[in-house]
Design an enzyme around this catalytic site. Sequence first.
Site, mmCIF file in Angstrom:
data_model
loop_
_atom_site.group_PDB
_atom_site.id
_atom_site.type_symbol
_atom_site.label_atom_id
_atom_site.label_comp_id
_atom_site.label_asym_id
_atom_site.label_seq_id
_atom_site.Cartn_x
_atom_site.Cartn_y
_atom_site.Cartn_z
ATOM 1 N N TYR A 185 53.401 52.602 84.122
ATOM 2 C CA TYR A 185 52.185 52.309 83.347
ATOM 3 C C TYR A 185 51.632 50.925 83.716
ATOM 4 C CZ TYR A 185 49.859 50.790 78.915
ATOM 5 O OH TYR A 185 49.004 50.280 77.954
ATOM 6 N N LYS A 251 65.599 52.807 63.863
ATOM 7 C CA LYS A 251 66.423 52.752 65.082
ATOM 8 C C LYS A 251 66.070 51.528 65.912
ATOM 9 C CE LYS A 251 67.221 57.651 65.341
ATOM 10 N NZ LYS A 251 66.658 58.923 65.756
ATOM 11 N N ARG A 260 58.084 40.526 70.297
ATOM 12 C CA ARG A 260 56.671 40.909 70.413
ATOM 13 C C ARG A 260 55.858 40.033 69.478
ATOM 14 N NH1 ARG A 260 58.676 43.448 73.945
ATOM 15 N NH2 ARG A 260 58.463 45.668 74.435
ATOM 16 N N TYR A 331 65.061 56.631 74.833
ATOM 17 C CA TYR A 331 63.927 56.901 75.737
ATOM 18 C C TYR A 331 64.315 57.700 76.978
ATOM 19 C CZ TYR A 331 61.082 53.290 73.337
ATOM 20 O OH TYR A 331 60.357 52.552 72.426
HETATM 21 N N1 LIG Z 1 47.196 49.559 70.863
HETATM 22 C C1 LIG Z 1 47.670 48.556 71.595
HETATM 23 O O1 LIG Z 1 48.313 47.653 71.093
HETATM 24 C C2 LIG Z 1 47.429 48.508 73.067
HETATM 25 C C3 LIG Z 1 48.182 47.581 73.799
HETATM 26 C C4 LIG Z 1 47.979 47.484 75.164
HETATM 27 C C5 LIG Z 1 47.010 48.255 75.789
HETATM 28 N N2 LIG Z 1 46.281 49.126 75.054
HETATM 29 C C6 LIG Z 1 45.282 49.934 75.784
HETATM 30 O O2 LIG Z 1 44.148 50.175 74.952
HETATM 31 C C7 LIG Z 1 43.636 51.478 75.177
HETATM 32 C C8 LIG Z 1 43.539 52.252 73.862
HETATM 33 O O3 LIG Z 1 44.806 52.280 73.236
HETATM 34 P P1 LIG Z 1 45.075 52.989 71.830
HETATM 35 O O4 LIG Z 1 46.198 52.250 71.224
HETATM 36 O O5 LIG Z 1 43.823 53.168 71.098
HETATM 37 O O6 LIG Z 1 45.633 54.400 72.343
HETATM 38 P P2 LIG Z 1 45.315 55.881 71.837
HETATM 39 O O7 LIG Z 1 46.273 56.781 72.525
HETATM 40 O O8 LIG Z 1 45.278 55.910 70.357
HETATM 41 O O9 LIG Z 1 43.845 56.144 72.385
HETATM 42 C C9 LIG Z 1 43.558 56.614 73.681
HETATM 43 C C10 LIG Z 1 42.520 57.720 73.545
HETATM 44 O O10 LIG Z 1 42.130 58.123 74.867
HETATM 45 C C11 LIG Z 1 41.962 59.527 74.850
HETATM 46 N N3 LIG Z 1 42.113 60.035 76.211
HETATM 47 C C12 LIG Z 1 43.196 59.926 77.005
HETATM 48 N N4 LIG Z 1 42.975 60.546 78.175
HETATM 49 C C13 LIG Z 1 41.735 61.075 78.110
HETATM 50 C C14 LIG Z 1 40.956 61.842 79.003
HETATM 51 N N5 LIG Z 1 41.440 62.210 80.202
HETATM 52 N N6 LIG Z 1 39.708 62.208 78.644
HETATM 53 C C15 LIG Z 1 39.225 61.853 77.424
HETATM 54 N N7 LIG Z 1 39.921 61.121 76.520
HETATM 55 C C16 LIG Z 1 41.169 60.740 76.862
HETATM 56 C C17 LIG Z 1 43.072 60.033 73.931
HETATM 57 O O11 LIG Z 1 42.791 61.340 73.450
HETATM 58 C C18 LIG Z 1 43.071 58.981 72.841
HETATM 59 O O12 LIG Z 1 42.251 59.343 71.756
HETATM 60 C C19 LIG Z 1 44.553 52.110 76.219
HETATM 61 O O13 LIG Z 1 43.970 51.958 77.482
HETATM 62 C C20 LIG Z 1 45.827 51.295 76.144
HETATM 63 O O14 LIG Z 1 46.509 51.275 77.381
HETATM 64 C C21 LIG Z 1 46.484 49.298 73.710
HETATM 65 O O1 LIG Z 2 61.975 53.238 67.016
HETATM 66 C C1 LIG Z 2 61.793 52.291 67.825
HETATM 67 C C2 LIG Z 2 60.677 52.181 68.675
HETATM 68 C C3 LIG Z 2 60.551 51.095 69.527
HETATM 69 N N1 LIG Z 2 61.503 50.141 69.558
HETATM 70 C C4 LIG Z 2 61.363 48.947 70.430
HETATM 71 O O2 LIG Z 2 60.259 48.209 69.946
HETATM 72 C C5 LIG Z 2 59.594 47.487 70.996
HETATM 73 C C6 LIG Z 2 58.116 47.788 70.957
HETATM 74 O O3 LIG Z 2 57.898 49.142 71.224
HETATM 75 P P1 LIG Z 2 56.440 49.829 71.284
HETATM 76 O O4 LIG Z 2 55.521 49.277 70.292
HETATM 77 O O5 LIG Z 2 56.663 51.289 71.205
HETATM 78 O O6 LIG Z 2 55.914 49.496 72.738
HETATM 79 P P2 LIG Z 2 55.885 48.228 73.688
HETATM 80 O O7 LIG Z 2 55.522 47.000 72.958
HETATM 81 O O8 LIG Z 2 57.166 48.141 74.439
HETATM 82 O O9 LIG Z 2 54.757 48.669 74.717
HETATM 83 C C7 LIG Z 2 53.403 48.798 74.297
HETATM 84 O O10 LIG Z 2 52.817 47.507 74.368
HETATM 85 C C8 LIG Z 2 51.469 47.610 74.646
HETATM 86 C C9 LIG Z 2 51.230 48.998 75.215
HETATM 87 O O11 LIG Z 2 50.643 48.779 76.490
HETATM 88 C C10 LIG Z 2 50.265 49.871 74.502
HETATM 89 O O12 LIG Z 2 50.518 49.898 73.142
HETATM 90 C C11 LIG Z 2 52.580 49.679 75.178
HETATM 91 O O13 LIG Z 2 53.058 49.829 76.461
HETATM 92 C C12 LIG Z 2 60.316 47.905 72.268
HETATM 93 O O14 LIG Z 2 61.276 46.910 72.550
HETATM 94 C C13 LIG Z 2 61.032 49.192 71.899
HETATM 95 O O15 LIG Z 2 62.198 49.385 72.658
HETATM 96 C C14 LIG Z 2 62.629 50.244 68.712
HETATM 97 O O16 LIG Z 2 63.528 49.375 68.721
HETATM 98 N N2 LIG Z 2 62.719 51.330 67.884
#
Ligand SMILES: NC(=O)c1ccc[n+]([C@@H]2O[C@H](COP(=O)([O-])OP(=O)(O)OC[C@H]3O[C@@H](n4cnc5c(N)ncnc54)[C@H](O)[C@@H]3O)[C@@H](O)[C@H]2O)c1
Ligand SMILES: O=c1ccn([C@@H]2O[C@H](COP(=O)(O)OP(=O)(O)O[C@H]3OC[C@](O)(CO)[C@H]3O)[C@@H](O)[C@H]2O)c(=O)[nH]1
Length: 389
Positions: A185, A251, A260, A331
């Site tokens: 990713y 967990k 984080r 995972y």
């Molecule tokens: N939430 C966070 O903290 C976080 C952190 C880092 C990066 N991001 C980035 O921000 C963006 C949005 O994240 P989010 O948390 O809202 O995720 P999310 O999964 O809730 O939203 C993504 C949306 O994109 C849509 N989607 C995916 N593939 C598609 C396709 N081929 N055609 C049409 N729609 C499609 C999904 O249906 C979904 O509704 C992502 O690019 C993610 O990588 C989010």
């Molecule tokens: O039940 C659980 C689930 C997760 N963990 C641990 O928590 C840390 C954070 O996990 P998560 O929020 O799922 O994801 P990350 O922060 O690792 O990655 C996200 O950050 C930004 C984004 O790009 C989009 O949201 C995504 O990649 C992690 O250490 C898990 O192992 C847990 O302990 N128990």
Amino acid sequence: MAGTKTRVDLDGNTIKPITICMIGAGGFIGSHLCEKLMSETPHTVLAVDVYNDKIKHLLEPDSLPWAGRIQFHRLNIKNDSRLEGLIKCSDLTINLAAICTPADYNTRPLDTIYSNFIDALPVVKYCSENNKRLIHFSTCEVYGKTIGSYLPKDSPLRQDPAYYILKEDTSPCIFGSVEKQRWSYACAKQLIERLIYAEGAENGLEFTIVRPFNWIGPRMDFIPGIDGPSEGVPRVLACFSNNLLRREPLKLVDGGESQRTFIYIKDAIEAVLLMIENPARASGHIFNVGNPNNEVTVRQLAEMMTQVYSKVSGEDAIETPTVDVSSKEFYGEGYDDSDKRIPDMTIINKQLGWNPKTSLWDLLESTLTYQHRTYAEAIKQTIAKPSAN
Ligand SMILES: NC(=O)c1ccc[n+]([C@@H]2O[C@H](COP(=O)([O-])OP(=O)(O)OC[C@H]3O[C@@H](n4cnc5c(N)ncnc54)[C@H](O)[C@@H]3O)[C@@H](O)[C@H]2O)c1
Ligand SMILES: O=c1ccn([C@@H]2O[C@H](COP(=O)(O)OP(=O)(O)O[C@H]3OC[C@](O)(CO)[C@H]3O)[C@@H](O)[C@H]2O)c(=O)[nH]1
């Protein structure tokens, strides 16, 4: 009411209403951004997604004050020729579409790479060819691990911010080996960032790249077995919410030692709105968007969520609130982790004067109140129902 009073940008210029093609508008961030744009601005949104459950309240009924300013287009950007037309008739495209749950990175690496790189290519191309502005959502994961994580555990340098603060223009991107498919990713996101940057440099694409640092709040992901698959593994907020709602131990993956910084979605959306409405200040930049003051280990997050949930639900915590689990068990093969993520805020402060406001306790209180109100009854009913077997 939105659209009736004159709104000005950070330089005092009147903001003109624009049309935004928002791809991934039906997701967590998209739903909050649509809400903000509808309630506080005069802009029009062409909301593109394969789902619309999280924005249904903005689309219906037709009598809503913003009716006519938001249209939903159900399409998959992988294979739909309508995409170019929607980008062409918009002033700005915001691309949020992605597979972005860590449980998928090592188990569905091909889908992850296609979603985050290949599927984003036409979006960048159409914006560039049609001279349209692009705000692309990347991730804090592009930084990977900190430099400090490679130092000996007892090295005093680990305490030096130079070894862990993540800066857009100077920090390296440090990923694990290719077998550690977790990084599929981050690597795909990094390459699309580089492609966008190159389109800017060679072809004049007007772009902004957003690197979100763990934005959390209502409507994030799903609760397994209620509004998502029973075996699905969402991001940590929804995993821990699910455990609390079901009165199960939370967990902790590999001891919950990873760190984080969490930011409230509503604070983060303010930053995105500033980018939308201040193109001269936002274009050509990559922005960290996070809250450096809200750092915890995952174990501390679990403890705080347990306390907050007790407060909002009125239920005592269970006797053993957490349990340790290995990352391989949780995972599967190929998982790896970011050790620590603190954003440097210099660039966003300088360009947009933005700062996050909400403490971790306060954002958990409002989010867990929402989780309790939305899911507690449904969970009670599924627990009470005798199983089919
Ligand atoms: N939430 C966070 O903290 C976080 C952190 C880092 C990066 N991001 C980035 O921000 C963006 C949005 O994240 P989010 O948390 O809202 O995720 P999310 O999964 O809730 O939203 C993504 C949306 O994109 C849509 N989607 C995916 N593939 C598609 C396709 N081929 N055609 C049409 N729609 C499609 C999904 O249906 C979904 O509704 C992502 O690019 C993610 O990588 C989010
Ligand atoms: O039940 C659980 C689930 C997760 N963990 C641990 O928590 C840390 C954070 O996990 P998560 O929020 O799922 O994801 P990350 O922060 O690792 O990655 C996200 O950050 C930004 C984004 O790009 C989009 O949201 C995504 O990649 C992690 O250490 C898990 O192992 C847990 O302990 N128990």
